[in-house]
Scaffold this motif. Structure first.
Motif, mmCIF file in Angstrom:
data_model
loop_
_atom_site.group_PDB
_atom_site.id
_atom_site.type_symbol
_atom_site.label_atom_id
_atom_site.label_comp_id
_atom_site.label_asym_id
_atom_site.label_seq_id
_atom_site.Cartn_x
_atom_site.Cartn_y
_atom_site.Cartn_z
ATOM 1 N N THR A 1 0.829 -1.205 0.000
ATOM 2 C CA THR A 1 0.000 0.000 0.000
ATOM 3 C C THR A 1 0.867 1.261 0.000
ATOM 4 O OG1 THR A 1 -1.649 -1.274 1.205
ATOM 5 C CG2 THR A 1 -1.962 1.112 1.119
ATOM 6 N N ARG B 1 -8.196 -5.904 4.867
ATOM 7 C CA ARG B 1 -7.977 -5.081 6.055
ATOM 8 C C ARG B 1 -8.859 -3.859 5.994
ATOM 9 N NH1 ARG B 1 -1.836 -3.938 6.482
ATOM 10 N NH2 ARG B 1 -2.663 -1.863 6.963
ATOM 11 N N ASP C 1 -4.257 -1.687 -5.565
ATOM 12 C CA ASP C 1 -3.752 -2.323 -4.348
ATOM 13 C C ASP C 1 -4.430 -3.689 -4.232
ATOM 14 O OD1 ASP C 1 -2.355 -2.573 -1.998
ATOM 15 O OD2 ASP C 1 -3.724 -1.364 -0.777
#
Ligand code: GDP
Ligand code: MG
Length: 437
Positions: free
Chosen positions: A114, A140, A188
């Motif tokens: 990230t 996440r 990502d």
């Protein structure tokens, strides 16, 4: 980074320099130490094996150069072979060959995906592109905010539309990029734990939907040789186009970095060198090779080397001419040399000024045509150009796709070259001027 390998290389070179002349045994002993250092730094053992074999071969192939110490020649060989192992000359990151260009980062949890995506967006923006950051990590909860913040800091676009699935995310991001005329999409992905089959299957699906132009694996530079099986497992589900190594600012031994290109066959594109947004650099193999070898002035050494090589080559030509053995094979070698040293101007620069005729210019296109002519000749003709009569010339001209006049021109240059080599050879022990082509 690379400290232990650098230290070992330094010790090896000290030993070589103390010796002066080197025997094959000395070189093998030095390479044995290099091998231990590389294995100690956790470089993949197959990569080490190939590297040592190639370096040994290259050392054997080295010509004896009067003006270079053998130790320096070994340093030069190691530098070249290391550069090769790290991916060869160059290194400018990814080239955006079309619009929109799709990049995806994959890798283990915590490797730096990230953060690196944000850094990459900033770097591409500095290159004049318009990136879009896409939050594709569903694993996440904080990943979305982390990327959004990076986008704000880098002042680049972020896809924040609503989506309930990967399909929706990618379709939405695509539309967004089109509407805003953004030219590079940066996706990502969820951090994977090693060999997690379900996550790997999901990644395969993302790859199929996203259709990336570049899939880069993000690897922590500390990881060592286990990076290789890991990269292979990613490559199977999301075919990799290269790697980014993060945490280059750490005291890592760099085993994975040294292994990656040779073992996976894909280039290292960038390196992360800190926690800040600006801390992403292009990976430049020759720069790292020079650092590992640890020789203060590598450029100077390479320049001295190429001068020594040119002189040795010139001396060799002069010897041949004087003994009447200079033929078109030798001329061809000389023409090839023009290409090899990166253009004639560079070659002229490297010659001692005393032997360069003022205003000497060689056209590389001409050198290529002359080579084509020589290639169209028979062995006998190359060894004894005096036998070239009109009909032989016509045949050769047809073969080389040139005019007969071009052959006469080439033969004139051959004469001139021989004459100058003879002159220079008489004046200088080993100096040679280049003819005017
Ligand atoms: P991800 O789980 O792969 O997305 O990893 P993150 O991007 O969240 O990064 C994990 C940690 O590594 C963060 O604390 C980053 O600041 C740190 N990090 C990433 N790249 C570098 C780097 O090049 N140098 C240093 N020192 N830290 C880095
Ligand atoms: Mg992440």
């Amino acid at each position: 980074m690379f400290e232990s390998v650098r230290k070992a290389f330094g010790d090896v070179f000290d030993g070589l320099h103390r010796k002066g002349l080197l025997s094959q045994g000395d070189i093998d002993a030095a390479l044995a130490e290099v091998k231990i250092a590389l294995l100690g730094a956790d470089v993949d053992y197959r990569v080490v094996k190939t590297f040592i074999a190639r370096t040994r071969e290259a050392c054997l192939d080295e010509k004896v150069l009067k003006s270079m110490s053998p130790g320096d020649q070994v340093i030069k060989v190691l530098y070249e072979e290391l550069t090769h192992t790290l991916g060869g000359q160059g290194g400018k990151g990814i080239a955006l060959t079309h619009i929109p260009f799709r990049v995806m980062l994959v890798g283990l949890q915590g490797s730096g995906k990230t953060t690196t995506l944000g850094k990459l967006a900033l770097l591409l923006k500095k290159e004049g592109h318009y990136p879009l950051l896409i939050p594709g990590d569903f694993g996440r909860p904080a990943a979305y905010e982390q990327l959004q913040k990076l986008a704000t800091d880098a002042d680049v676009s972020f896809y924040g539309g609503s989506f309930g699935s990967v399909e929706e995310l990618l379709q939405g991001a695509d539309r967004w990029a089109r509407d805003k005329s953004l030219d590079v999409l940066l996706l990502d992905t969820q951090g994977r734990h090693e060999f997690d089959t379900q996550l790997m299957e999901e990644l395969e699906k993302v790859g199929r939907l996203y259709y990336p132009d570049e899939t880069l694996i993000v690897l922590d530079a500390m990881i060592g040789s286990k990076a290789i099986p890991l990269a292979q497992s990613f490559d199977r589900v999301a075919p990799l186009t290269g790697a980014i190594f993060t945490k280059f600012d750490s005291p890592a031994q760099g085993g994975a970095v040294l292994s990656f290109k040779e073992a996976i066959g894909k280039p290292i594109r960038y390196i992360g060198v800190g926690e800040h947004l600006e801390d992403l650099d292009y990976f430049v193999p020759e720069r790292h090779a020079a650092r590992i070898v640890g020789y203060g002035d590598m450029d100077g050494l390479l320049k001295r080397y190429s001068e020594a090589e040119t002189q040795a080559n010139a001396a060799n030509v002069a010897r041949k001419v004087q003994s009447g053995r200079f033929d078109l094979y030798d001329l061809r070698e000389q023409l090839l040399e023009i290409g090899r040293v990166g253009g004639i101007n560079k070659m002229l620069e490297s010659l001692p000024s005393a032997v360069v005729p003022s205003g000497a210019v060689v056209d590389e296109g001409l050198a290529k045509r002359f080579m084509a002519i020589i290639d169209s000749m028979t062995d006998v003709e190359r060894r004894n150009p005096a036998i070239l009569n009109a009909s032989r010339k016509r045949r050769i001209a047809r073969g080389a796709g040139v005019d007969v006049r071009e052959i006469n021109r080439m033969l004139k240059q051959f004469e001139l070259f021989s004459r100058m080599a003879r002159m220079a050879g008489n004046k200088h022990a080993g100096g040679l001027g280049l003819p005017r082509f």
